[in-house]
Structures are given as structure tokens and as C-alpha cells.
Design a protein around this motif. Structure first.
Motif, PDB file in Angstrom:
ATOM      1  N   ILE A  51       0.826  -1.204  -0.110  1.00  0.00           N
ATOM      2  CA  ILE A  51      -0.002  -0.113   0.041  1.00  0.00           C
ATOM      3  C   ILE A  51       0.956   1.123   0.026  1.00  0.00           C
ATOM      4  CG2 ILE A  51      -1.856   1.247   1.220  1.00  0.00           C
ATOM      5  CD1 ILE A  51      -2.703  -1.266   2.631  1.00  0.00           C
ATOM      6  N   GLU A  52       0.683   2.203  -1.023  1.00  0.00           N
ATOM      7  CA  GLU A  52       1.536   3.347  -0.969  1.00  0.00           C
ATOM      8  C   GLU A  52       0.945   4.432  -0.156  1.00  0.00           C
ATOM      9  OE1 GLU A  52       2.404   5.197  -4.794  1.00  0.00           O
ATOM     10  OE2 GLU A  52       2.593   3.211  -5.581  1.00  0.00           O
ATOM     11  N   ALA A  53       1.805   5.001   0.676  1.00  0.00           N
ATOM     12  CA  ALA A  53       1.436   6.265   1.483  1.00  0.00           C
ATOM     13  C   ALA A  53       0.621   7.421   0.478  1.00  0.00           C
ATOM     14  CB  ALA A  53       2.643   6.617   2.232  1.00  0.00           C
ATOM     15  N   SER A  54      -0.336   7.560   1.146  1.00  0.00           N
ATOM     16  CA  SER A  54      -0.882   9.095   0.513  1.00  0.00           C
ATOM     17  C   SER A  54      -1.617   9.842   1.539  1.00  0.00           C
ATOM     18  CB  SER A  54      -2.034   8.495  -0.546  1.00  0.00           C
ATOM     19  OG  SER A  54      -2.751   9.680  -0.833  1.00  0.00           O
ATOM     20  N   ASN A  55      -1.221  11.242   1.627  1.00  0.00           N
ATOM     21  CA  ASN A  55      -1.868  11.884   2.524  1.00  0.00           C
ATOM     22  C   ASN A  55      -3.040  12.555   2.023  1.00  0.00           C
ATOM     23  OD1 ASN A  55       0.796  11.365   3.681  1.00  0.00           O
ATOM     24  ND2 ASN A  55       0.994  13.275   4.536  1.00  0.00           N
ATOM     25  N   ASP A  56      -3.385  12.193   0.816  1.00  0.00           N
ATOM     26  CA  ASP A  56      -4.752  12.702   0.339  1.00  0.00           C
ATOM     27  C   ASP A  56      -5.636  11.680   0.467  1.00  0.00           C
ATOM     28  OD1 ASP A  56      -6.795  14.072  -0.789  1.00  0.00           O
ATOM     29  OD2 ASP A  56      -5.586  15.068  -2.336  1.00  0.00           O
ATOM     30  N   ILE A  57      -6.492  11.179   1.169  1.00  0.00           N
ATOM     31  CA  ILE A  57      -7.241  10.097   1.199  1.00  0.00           C
ATOM     32  C   ILE A  57      -8.511  10.236   0.891  1.00  0.00           C
ATOM     33  CG2 ILE A  57      -7.947   8.205   2.888  1.00  0.00           C
ATOM     34  CD1 ILE A  57      -5.278   9.031   4.638  1.00  0.00           C
ATOM     35  N   ASP A  58      -9.149   9.202   0.188  1.00  0.00           N
ATOM     36  CA  ASP A  58     -10.478   9.445  -0.092  1.00  0.00           C
ATOM     37  C   ASP A  58     -11.036   7.995   0.479  1.00  0.00           C
ATOM     38  OD1 ASP A  58     -11.527  11.361  -1.873  1.00  0.00           O
ATOM     39  OD2 ASP A  58     -10.130  10.568  -3.353  1.00  0.00           O
ATOM     40  N   LEU A  59     -11.926   8.101   1.309  1.00  0.00           N
ATOM     41  CA  LEU A  59     -12.497   7.034   2.315  1.00  0.00           C
ATOM     42  C   LEU A  59     -13.980   7.150   2.010  1.00  0.00           C
ATOM     43  CD1 LEU A  59     -11.847   4.694   4.195  1.00  0.00           C
ATOM     44  CD2 LEU A  59     -12.089   6.683   6.053  1.00  0.00           C
ATOM     45  N   LYS A  85     -16.873   9.912   2.552  1.00  0.00           N
ATOM     46  CA  LYS A  85     -18.117   9.905   1.723  1.00  0.00           C
ATOM     47  C   LYS A  85     -18.951   8.693   2.516  1.00  0.00           C
ATOM     48  CE  LYS A  85     -18.253  10.618  -2.810  1.00  0.00           C
ATOM     49  NZ  LYS A  85     -17.766  10.217  -4.201  1.00  0.00           N
ATOM     50  N   HIS A  86     -20.062   8.935   2.497  1.00  0.00           N
ATOM     51  CA  HIS A  86     -21.054   7.976   2.839  1.00  0.00           C
ATOM     52  C   HIS A  86     -22.061   7.699   1.475  1.00  0.00           C
ATOM     53  CE1 HIS A  86     -24.591   5.826   4.323  1.00  0.00           C
ATOM     54  NE2 HIS A  86     -24.395   6.219   5.586  1.00  0.00           N
ATOM     55  N   THR A  87     -21.785   6.538   0.865  1.00  0.00           N
ATOM     56  CA  THR A  87     -22.367   6.218  -0.383  1.00  0.00           C
ATOM     57  C   THR A  87     -23.667   5.610  -0.411  1.00  0.00           C
ATOM     58  OG1 THR A  87     -21.142   4.138  -0.522  1.00  0.00           O
ATOM     59  CG2 THR A  87     -20.236   6.072  -1.396  1.00  0.00           C
ATOM     60  N   GLY A  88     -24.197   5.388   0.804  1.00  0.00           N
ATOM     61  CA  GLY A  88     -25.253   4.752   0.971  1.00  0.00           C
ATOM     62  C   GLY A  88     -26.505   5.821   0.782  1.00  0.00           C
ATOM     63  N   LYS A  89     -27.840   5.455   1.211  1.00  0.00           N
ATOM     64  CA  LYS A  89     -29.031   6.057   1.299  1.00  0.00           C
ATOM     65  C   LYS A  89     -29.610   6.379   2.579  1.00  0.00           C
ATOM     66  CE  LYS A  89     -30.035   5.056  -3.552  1.00  0.00           C
ATOM     67  NZ  LYS A  89     -30.993   3.984  -4.435  1.00  0.00           N
ATOM     68  N   MET A  90     -29.296   5.785   3.347  1.00  0.00           N
ATOM     69  CA  MET A  90     -29.926   5.565   4.833  1.00  0.00           C
ATOM     70  C   MET A  90     -29.569   6.850   5.588  1.00  0.00           C
ATOM     71  SD  MET A  90     -29.622   1.600   5.604  1.00  0.00           S
ATOM     72  CE  MET A  90     -30.729   1.607   7.080  1.00  0.00           C
ATOM     73  N   ASP A  91     -30.405   7.267   6.338  1.00  0.00           N
ATOM     74  CA  ASP A  91     -30.296   8.705   7.122  1.00  0.00           C
ATOM     75  C   ASP A  91     -29.203   8.318   8.154  1.00  0.00           C
ATOM     76  OD1 ASP A  91     -32.078  11.419   7.722  1.00  0.00           O
ATOM     77  OD2 ASP A  91     -31.247  10.453   9.666  1.00  0.00           O
ATOM     78  N   LYS A  92     -28.454   9.364   8.758  1.00  0.00           N
ATOM     79  CA  LYS A  92     -27.523   9.290   9.681  1.00  0.00           C
ATOM     80  C   LYS A  92     -28.135   8.822  11.082  1.00  0.00           C
ATOM     81  CE  LYS A  92     -26.925  14.276  11.461  1.00  0.00           C
ATOM     82  NZ  LYS A  92     -25.852  15.085  11.254  1.00  0.00           N
ATOM     83  N   LYS A  93     -29.436   8.949  11.300  1.00  0.00           N
ATOM     84  CA  LYS A  93     -29.910   8.478  12.529  1.00  0.00           C
ATOM     85  C   LYS A  93     -29.941   6.967  12.559  1.00  0.00           C
ATOM     86  CE  LYS A  93     -32.877  12.627  13.588  1.00  0.00           C
ATOM     87  NZ  LYS A  93     -34.092  13.188  12.959  1.00  0.00           N
ATOM     88  N   VAL A  94     -30.214   6.204  11.548  1.00  0.00           N
ATOM     89  CA  VAL A  94     -29.928   4.951  11.529  1.00  0.00           C
ATOM     90  C   VAL A  94     -28.692   4.188  11.033  1.00  0.00           C
ATOM     91  CG1 VAL A  94     -32.362   4.442  11.460  1.00  0.00           C
ATOM     92  CG2 VAL A  94     -31.282   4.745   9.492  1.00  0.00           C
ATOM     93  N   MET A  95     -28.116   5.002  10.249  1.00  0.00           N
ATOM     94  CA  MET A  95     -26.842   4.539   9.514  1.00  0.00           C
ATOM     95  C   MET A  95     -25.800   5.492   9.495  1.00  0.00           C
ATOM     96  SD  MET A  95     -25.188   1.846   8.541  1.00  0.00           S
ATOM     97  CE  MET A  95     -26.457   0.307   8.596  1.00  0.00           C
ATOM     98  N   GLY A  96     -25.741   6.278  10.624  1.00  0.00           N
ATOM     99  CA  GLY A  96     -24.604   7.455  10.563  1.00  0.00           C
ATOM    100  C   GLY A  96     -23.409   6.955  10.584  1.00  0.00           C
ATOM    101  N   HIS A  97     -22.219   7.447   9.879  1.00  0.00           N
ATOM    102  CA  HIS A  97     -21.031   7.334   9.884  1.00  0.00           C
ATOM    103  C   HIS A  97     -20.190   8.225  10.240  1.00  0.00           C
ATOM    104  CE1 HIS A  97     -22.308   3.178   8.249  1.00  0.00           C
ATOM    105  NE2 HIS A  97     -22.390   3.596   7.320  1.00  0.00           N
TER     106      HIS A  97
END
Ligand SMILES: [Cu+2]
Length: 176
Positions: A51-59, A85-97
Motif C-alpha cells: 500500500i502506497e502512502a498518500s496524505n490525500d485520502i478518499d475514504l 463519503k457515505h455512498t449509501g442512502k440511509m439517514d444518519k439517525k439509523v446508519m450514521g458514519h
């Protein structure tokens, strides 16, 4: 006649013993295979070096309670930018990350359990000294970004502190 019968019996027994011996010899390669197995596991430990080090992370994370990456590697002495990014559709009250980077030595389970009761502060205990940095809590379709100075070289843990998520939503944050 008796001698002949005994001779036949001896030859018969000898054949069985010989075959048995061959059978045991056949098992020997299997034993060798067993000793080869740890060698096959070794590359797993070395995986991080791929895994290459990267200080600009997309998660990203999704409705299935999963982070897109479980190993993050950054270079020390520099800023780190995480676009979460949250790529899902659920509300943060039930599937918050969220993304919570824990200080070294902080137990994911003890922090996770404390955080679960901090619902009024997006599951970050207000008086905590266990956290290096964290994002806000996001729901489906949302994106958030944080920037911070990379901590000292070493391996840290990151989790999502939404109740019940840390056990599956966690990973290693490696500073080289
Ligand atoms: Cu989560």
C-alpha cells in the motif's frame, strides 16, 4: 504342507507390511505441505508494504456498515486530508458514519462503548482525551472533509463510533 501354508502366510503378511510402509511414506509429503503453509501466510503480513502512502485520502462507507479501506498509510511530518463519503442512502439517525482516529493504546471497544452513549455529541464523548481527530457524523449521500497534521510515526486505529459499528467499521492508520 504346513510349511508351505506358513510360507504363504509370511509372504502375505510381508506384502501387507510393505504396503503399509509405502502408505506411511505417502503421508510424508502431506507433512511437508503443513510446514509450507506458514510461508504462504507470510505475504499477508507484508501486504501493508504494497500500500502506497498518500496524505490525500478518499475514504467511503455505505449502508452495509463498511469502510472502503481498512489500511490507510500516510507520510509523517505532513498534513493529512481525508475526504469521507457515505455512498449509501440511509439517514444518519439509523446508519450514521464518522471517521474517528484514536490515540495509541486506546481500546476500540472501551471507547466505542463510551461513545455509544454520547448521542447528543454525534457519538464523540465531550470530555474525551482518546481522540486525535474525527469527522462529523454523516448520512447517506453526504461528504465531509478534515485536515490535520499527521501524528508521530506508528500504527493507530480508526473506527466509526456510531453505536454498534466499531466492531466491523475499523481499520489501521499507519504513519511512516
Ligand atoms: Cu458507522
Amino acid at each position: 504342507m504346513k510349511t508351505f501354508k506358513l510360507s504363504v502366510l509370511f509372504i502375505f503378511l510381508f506384502t501387507i507390511i510393505s504396503c503399509g510402509g509405502k502408505g506411511e511414506k505417502k503421508q510424508a509429503p502431506n507433512n511437508n505441505k503443513r510446514t509450507e503453509t506458514p510461508k504462504e501466510i507470510k505475504p499477508k503480513v507484508d501486504l501493508y508494504s504494497d500500500i502506497e502512502a498518500s496524505n490525500d485520502i478518499d475514504l467511503s462507507s455505505n449502508d452495509a456498515m463498511k469502510f472502503s479501506k481498512e489500511i490507510l498509510k500516510v507520510e509523517g511530518g505532513k498534513k493529512v486530508k481525508i475526504t469521507f463519503k457515505h455512498t449509501g442512502k440511509m439517514d444518519k439517525k439509523v446508519m450514521g458514519h464518522n471517521f474517528v482516529l484514536l490515540k495509541k493504546g486506546v481500546s476500540m471497544s472501551s471507547f466505542g462503548n463510551k461513545a455509544a452513549s454520547a448521542s447528543s455529541n454525534e457519538y464523540i464523548p465531550e470530555d474525551t482525551e482518546d481522540v486525535i481527530v474525527h469527522t462529523k457524523l454523516i448520512g447517506g449521500g453526504e461528504v465531509t472533509t478534515i485536515e490535520f497534521d499527521a501524528p508521530a510515526a506508528g500504527t493507530y486505529r480508526f473506527i466509526c463510533s456510531f453505536p454498534g459499528h466499531y466492531a466491523v467499521m475499523n481499520g489501521k492508520f499507519i504513519v511512516i
